[in-house]
Design a protein around this motif. Sequence first.
Motif, mmCIF file in Angstrom:
data_model
loop_
_atom_site.group_PDB
_atom_site.id
_atom_site.type_symbol
_atom_site.label_atom_id
_atom_site.label_comp_id
_atom_site.label_asym_id
_atom_site.label_seq_id
_atom_site.Cartn_x
_atom_site.Cartn_y
_atom_site.Cartn_z
ATOM 1 N N ALA A 345 0.826 -1.206 0.000
ATOM 2 C CA ALA A 345 0.000 0.000 0.000
ATOM 3 C C ALA A 345 0.862 1.259 0.000
ATOM 4 O O ALA A 345 0.537 2.253 -0.666
ATOM 5 N N LEU A 346 1.968 1.236 0.735
ATOM 6 C CA LEU A 346 2.872 2.388 0.759
ATOM 7 C C LEU A 346 3.558 2.585 -0.590
ATOM 8 O O LEU A 346 3.876 3.718 -0.971
ATOM 9 N N GLU A 347 3.785 1.490 -1.311
ATOM 10 C CA GLU A 347 4.341 1.611 -2.666
ATOM 11 C C GLU A 347 3.358 2.338 -3.581
ATOM 12 O O GLU A 347 3.743 3.186 -4.377
ATOM 13 N N TRP A 348 2.059 2.008 -3.448
ATOM 14 C CA TRP A 348 1.054 2.678 -4.259
ATOM 15 C C TRP A 348 0.938 4.154 -3.873
ATOM 16 O O TRP A 348 0.737 5.019 -4.732
ATOM 17 N N LYS A 349 1.072 4.444 -2.594
ATOM 18 C CA LYS A 349 1.046 5.838 -2.169
ATOM 19 C C LYS A 349 2.186 6.619 -2.816
ATOM 20 O O LYS A 349 1.988 7.749 -3.296
ATOM 21 N N ALA A 350 3.372 6.039 -2.840
ATOM 22 C CA ALA A 350 4.524 6.710 -3.444
ATOM 23 C C ALA A 350 4.282 6.973 -4.924
ATOM 24 O O ALA A 350 4.639 8.034 -5.448
ATOM 25 N N ARG A 351 3.669 6.011 -5.617
ATOM 26 C CA ARG A 351 3.349 6.216 -7.032
ATOM 27 C C ARG A 351 2.355 7.360 -7.209
ATOM 28 O O ARG A 351 2.463 8.163 -8.144
ATOM 29 N N ALA A 352 1.373 7.422 -6.308
ATOM 30 C CA ALA A 352 0.360 8.469 -6.396
ATOM 31 C C ALA A 352 0.982 9.843 -6.184
ATOM 32 O O ALA A 352 0.675 10.797 -6.907
ATOM 33 N N VAL A 353 1.855 9.961 -5.197
ATOM 34 C CA VAL A 353 2.524 11.239 -4.920
ATOM 35 C C VAL A 353 3.353 11.673 -6.117
ATOM 36 O O VAL A 353 3.319 12.846 -6.531
ATOM 37 N N LYS A 354 4.068 10.729 -6.712
ATOM 38 C CA LYS A 354 4.896 11.041 -7.880
ATOM 39 C C LYS A 354 4.022 11.465 -9.052
ATOM 40 O O LYS A 354 4.324 12.437 -9.757
ATOM 41 N N ALA A 355 2.908 10.751 -9.265
ATOM 42 C CA ALA A 355 2.020 11.067 -10.387
ATOM 43 C C ALA A 355 1.381 12.436 -10.238
ATOM 44 O O ALA A 355 1.177 13.153 -11.219
ATOM 45 N N ALA A 356 1.053 12.814 -8.987
ATOM 46 C CA ALA A 356 0.353 14.071 -8.746
ATOM 47 C C ALA A 356 1.286 15.261 -8.674
ATOM 48 O O ALA A 356 0.835 16.404 -8.636
ATOM 49 N N SER A 357 2.585 15.039 -8.652
ATOM 50 C CA SER A 357 3.544 16.142 -8.614
ATOM 51 C C SER A 357 3.575 16.848 -9.968
ATOM 52 O O SER A 357 3.274 16.252 -11.007
ATOM 53 N N ILE A 358 3.942 18.125 -9.962
ATOM 54 C CA ILE A 358 4.050 18.876 -11.214
ATOM 55 C C ILE A 358 5.044 18.158 -12.129
ATOM 56 O O ILE A 358 6.170 17.853 -11.731
ATOM 57 N N GLY A 359 4.598 17.857 -13.339
ATOM 58 C CA GLY A 359 5.428 17.116 -14.275
ATOM 59 C C GLY A 359 5.209 15.621 -14.220
ATOM 60 O O GLY A 359 5.727 14.888 -15.059
ATOM 61 N N GLY A 360 4.437 15.160 -13.235
ATOM 62 C CA GLY A 360 4.120 13.740 -13.140
ATOM 63 C C GLY A 360 3.067 13.342 -14.161
ATOM 64 O O GLY A 360 2.455 14.185 -14.818
ATOM 65 N N VAL A 361 2.829 12.024 -14.268
ATOM 66 C CA VAL A 361 1.916 11.548 -15.315
ATOM 67 C C VAL A 361 0.496 12.071 -15.121
ATOM 68 O O VAL A 361 -0.246 12.233 -16.090
ATOM 69 N N SER A 362 0.118 12.343 -13.872
ATOM 70 C CA SER A 362 -1.223 12.871 -13.635
ATOM 71 C C SER A 362 -1.409 14.216 -14.315
ATOM 72 O O SER A 362 -2.401 14.456 -15.011
ATOM 73 N N TRP A 363 -0.437 15.100 -14.119
ATOM 74 C CA TRP A 363 -0.552 16.438 -14.705
ATOM 75 C C TRP A 363 -0.350 16.392 -16.213
ATOM 76 O O TRP A 363 -0.978 17.148 -16.959
ATOM 77 N N ILE A 364 0.515 15.503 -16.693
ATOM 78 C CA ILE A 364 0.702 15.349 -18.135
ATOM 79 C C ILE A 364 -0.599 14.876 -18.785
ATOM 80 O O ILE A 364 -1.028 15.393 -19.819
ATOM 81 N N ASN A 365 -1.248 13.894 -18.143
ATOM 82 C CA ASN A 365 -2.504 13.380 -18.681
ATOM 83 C C ASN A 365 -3.604 14.428 -18.647
ATOM 84 O O ASN A 365 -4.420 14.530 -19.575
ATOM 85 N N LEU A 366 -3.656 15.217 -17.576
ATOM 86 C CA LEU A 366 -4.656 16.273 -17.490
ATOM 87 C C LEU A 366 -4.452 17.294 -18.600
ATOM 88 O O LEU A 366 -5.416 17.731 -19.244
ATOM 89 N N ASP A 367 -3.219 17.658 -18.852
ATOM 90 C CA ASP A 367 -2.908 18.611 -19.921
ATOM 91 C C ASP A 367 -3.339 18.049 -21.276
ATOM 92 O O ASP A 367 -3.882 18.765 -22.122
ATOM 93 N N ARG A 368 -3.128 16.749 -21.469
ATOM 94 C CA ARG A 368 -3.542 16.105 -22.732
ATOM 95 C C ARG A 368 -5.066 16.108 -22.868
ATOM 96 O O ARG A 368 -5.589 16.347 -23.950
ATOM 97 N N VAL A 369 -5.762 15.810 -21.756
ATOM 98 C CA VAL A 369 -7.222 15.820 -21.799
ATOM 99 C C VAL A 369 -7.738 17.203 -22.203
ATOM 100 O O VAL A 369 -8.648 17.324 -23.027
#
Length: 376
Positions: A345-369
Amino acid sequence: MANTKPHAVCFPLPIQGHINGMLHFSKALHFMGFHITFVNSEFNHRRVLRNAGLASLAGLPDFRFATIPDGLSSPKDDTDKSQDLAALCVSTKRHCASPLRDLIKALNDPCSGGPPVSCVISDFFTSFTLAVTAELSIPSIFFCSASATGFLSAVYLEELKQRSIIPLKVGVSLWKEDSSCIEWLDEKDRGSVLYVNYGSIAVLTNDQFIEFAWGLANSGCEFLWVIRPDLVEGENALLPPEFATEIKPRSFITNWCTQKEVLSHPAIGGFLTHCGWNSTMESMCAGVPMICWPFFADQQTNCRFLCSEWGIGIEIGEDVKREKVERLIEELMGGQKGKEMKRKALEWKARAVKAASIGGVSWINLDRVIKEVIMK
């Protein structure tokens, strides 16, 4: 420059889980420069104001709340109960098109004080908006949380790694939130408390409710239990007097709470959940493993992946028995398997934090959307 912003009208299915998902996405769009009009049903709008006060929906100059009727008769009392889901879906489909059309026309009036509507982002379950937007020549976009995709295709592990995970702090709660549970958690040891919440729609039979209660009591674990006023089917949730005596020193029972804040508290060591997608993602983002009791819809799919694919959940099963509830709590909170689940579970948390950081895949995907879908 405010009137030059793209303007998104966001309209979710008017139930707690769908409101939360759409609101988080709306806040992300607002952060990226959008003017937002978020549409609640009149019934839910009144509930939020009653429970959280006028300031809760005051909004901002470029993030406003609007209301339309849902077509259902209002209850005679102010008890916090969920509307019947089937009736709500039917009524929304039949009665919301015309009010939504009138709202969009009003927003496009130069006297409205905001930019004209660029697009309507509606819930996957409110597809009637297509006809409205076609009539008004406005692009219409469906918002599908990952829970909705459970009906369409399997959610694979590799896909989830790329999925947008944007933990935002703003939410609309249809229940009055009890913040005193945080003070209670502050006094507890790290990882010592089990959090129990079946979401906003799941309903238990009285027998299931009693079996869960005695499973919690017999486990010896400290727990925070959210018991909605409408949690037990057809009756009030009444705990046996002997149960209250048994668990009083090590429990906190409330009608509702700020779930994200609870899950991120260091005292929380596990989550007994119905596996709704919002709860699933919030628990994963907090690094908290789960005991799973799926109720309906996508929850069985979410449970399967939590337990079989991701290794951060264990399932109770449909037939709730206190002995199994007790055993799984002990296993999660103190057993070897629970320790391994916590590590994952802590591994998934680390992935989430990385994804939600500026430049992470979350923000890249949002920009694409925004560039490839919303503003195309």
